[in-house]
Scaffold this active site. Sequence first.
Site, PDB file in Angstrom:
ATOM      1  CB  THR A  45     -21.482  -7.680 -23.070  1.00  0.00           C
ATOM      2  OG1 THR A  45     -21.010  -7.696 -24.410  1.00  0.00           O
ATOM      3  CG2 THR A  45     -20.848  -8.832 -22.310  1.00  0.00           C
TER       4      THR A  45
ATOM      5  CG  ASP B 158     -19.745  -2.984 -16.526  1.00  0.00           C
ATOM      6  OD1 ASP B 158     -20.579  -3.566 -17.230  1.00  0.00           O
ATOM      7  OD2 ASP B 158     -18.983  -2.088 -16.960  1.00  0.00           O
TER       8      ASP B 158
ATOM      9  NE  ARG C 230     -23.575   0.894 -28.047  1.00  0.00           N
ATOM     10  CZ  ARG C 230     -22.944  -0.024 -27.286  1.00  0.00           C
ATOM     11  NH1 ARG C 230     -22.033  -0.814 -27.820  1.00  0.00           N
ATOM     12  NH2 ARG C 230     -23.219  -0.136 -26.015  1.00  0.00           N
TER      13      ARG C 230
ATOM     14  N   GLY D 140     -25.983  -2.246 -25.190  1.00  0.00           N
ATOM     15  CA  GLY D 140     -26.353  -3.401 -26.016  1.00  0.00           C
ATOM     16  C   GLY D 140     -26.052  -3.155 -27.477  1.00  0.00           C
TER      17      GLY D 140
ATOM     18  CE  LYS E 189     -30.051  -8.928 -30.368  1.00  0.00           C
ATOM     19  NZ  LYS E 189     -29.149  -9.971 -29.874  1.00  0.00           N
TER      20      LYS E 189
ATOM     21  CG  ASP F 279     -18.364  -4.675 -22.826  1.00  0.00           C
ATOM     22  OD1 ASP F 279     -17.401  -5.154 -23.435  1.00  0.00           O
ATOM     23  OD2 ASP F 279     -19.490  -5.204 -22.789  1.00  0.00           O
TER      24      ASP F 279
HETATM   25  C1  XBP Z   1     -21.601  -2.623 -22.469  1.00  0.00           C
HETATM   26  C2  XBP Z   1     -22.416  -2.613 -23.642  1.00  0.00           C
HETATM   27  C3  XBP Z   1     -22.339  -3.695 -24.623  1.00  0.00           C
HETATM   28  C4  XBP Z   1     -21.176  -3.745 -25.618  1.00  0.00           C
HETATM   29  C5  XBP Z   1     -21.559  -4.578 -26.792  1.00  0.00           C
HETATM   30  O1  XBP Z   1     -22.109  -3.522 -21.513  1.00  0.00           O
HETATM   31  O2  XBP Z   1     -23.212  -1.715 -23.807  1.00  0.00           O
HETATM   32  O3  XBP Z   1     -23.482  -3.517 -25.373  1.00  0.00           O
HETATM   33  O4  XBP Z   1     -20.884  -2.452 -26.129  1.00  0.00           O
HETATM   34  O5  XBP Z   1     -21.966  -5.825 -26.416  1.00  0.00           O
HETATM   35  P1  XBP Z   1     -21.505  -3.608 -20.004  1.00  0.00           P
HETATM   36  P2  XBP Z   1     -23.035  -6.693 -27.247  1.00  0.00           P
HETATM   37  O6  XBP Z   1     -20.661  -2.391 -19.741  1.00  0.00           O
HETATM   38  O7  XBP Z   1     -22.732  -3.688 -19.114  1.00  0.00           O
HETATM   39  O8  XBP Z   1     -20.707  -4.877 -19.935  1.00  0.00           O
HETATM   40  O9  XBP Z   1     -22.811  -6.426 -28.685  1.00  0.00           O
HETATM   41  O10 XBP Z   1     -22.732  -8.109 -26.848  1.00  0.00           O
HETATM   42  O11 XBP Z   1     -24.411  -6.262 -26.816  1.00  0.00           O
HETATM   43 MG    MG Z   2     -19.497  -0.893 -18.737  1.00  0.00          MG
END
Ligand code: XBP
Ligand code: MG
Length: 257
Positions: A125, A10, A57, A53, A55, A12
């Site tokens: 993301t 993953d 969120r 995500g 958007k 973020d």
């Molecule tokens: C984490 C998320 C992402 C980021 C924002 O995704 O929820 O939405 O907060 O990214 P992961 P975007 O842990 O699966 O990587 O604004 O690009 O959606």
């Molecule tokens: Mg994550």
Amino acid sequence: MGRLQALIFDVDGTLADTERDGHRVAFNRAFAAAGLDWHWSPELYGELLAVSGGKERMRHYIRHYSPAGCSAADPAGMVAALHADKNRHYDHLLAEGRISLRPGVRRLLDEARHEGLRLAIATTTTRSNLMGLLRHALSDDACSWFEVIATADEVTKKKPAPHVYHYTLDALGLAASQCIAFEDSENGLRASLAAGLDTIVTVNDYTCQGEYDGAALVVDHLGDPRQAFRLLGGVLAGRVPEGQRCIDVSLLRHLWP
Ligand code: XBP
Ligand code: MG
């Protein structure tokens, strides 16, 4: 050859703590630039992270927190424009070097490549955000380290749906039993478990209160020789040797022989 073939990460919260000082700050800059008085504090952002995500969120925030200034004639267009601007601010933060990798991430990636394990990314993301993170926090050629990079641009259903993991396994041509996933959140773990993947959870400040039933291991980070991880739980916790300081390839091969 052992059955372990690939590590799937993953992004973020797992590769880097991107949320509080990255995406959150970038969202707030985009809101201010659009003349909105919305402000996402670190605490509020922790609640909003229940929705994957950027958007999604924002839509959740508009629906459930009724902020002023959301009576746009075209709410979808407004969210899309804010998201694009947020991503531009996020890229600036990355370029300024504000976001670094979590402990042990570079070490484990280097080691896995050296040991011939295949690498992949499964994230919800946006692809451009991931590319910026890899380039600025890891190395210019880091995207070539990963055989498969699956992002929100490849699948429409975000975590906790397992789609991004199904896509990644298909692209790798591997069964879930030949891979391990690395996640940091409940939504991420639900997605990886639903795809049948054994999962190591590396919690962070936003996710340390989560429930991680079914995780193989739960740790505070991957650890480094000089910064040992803390083992917090997981169904395989009892098989981690005493004195183990980091999640390394030999530990992975010991747990997944
Ligand atoms: C984490 C998320 C992402 C980021 C924002 O995704 O929820 O939405 O907060 O990214 P992961 P975007 O842990 O699966 O990587 O604004 O690009 O959606
Ligand atoms: Mg994550």
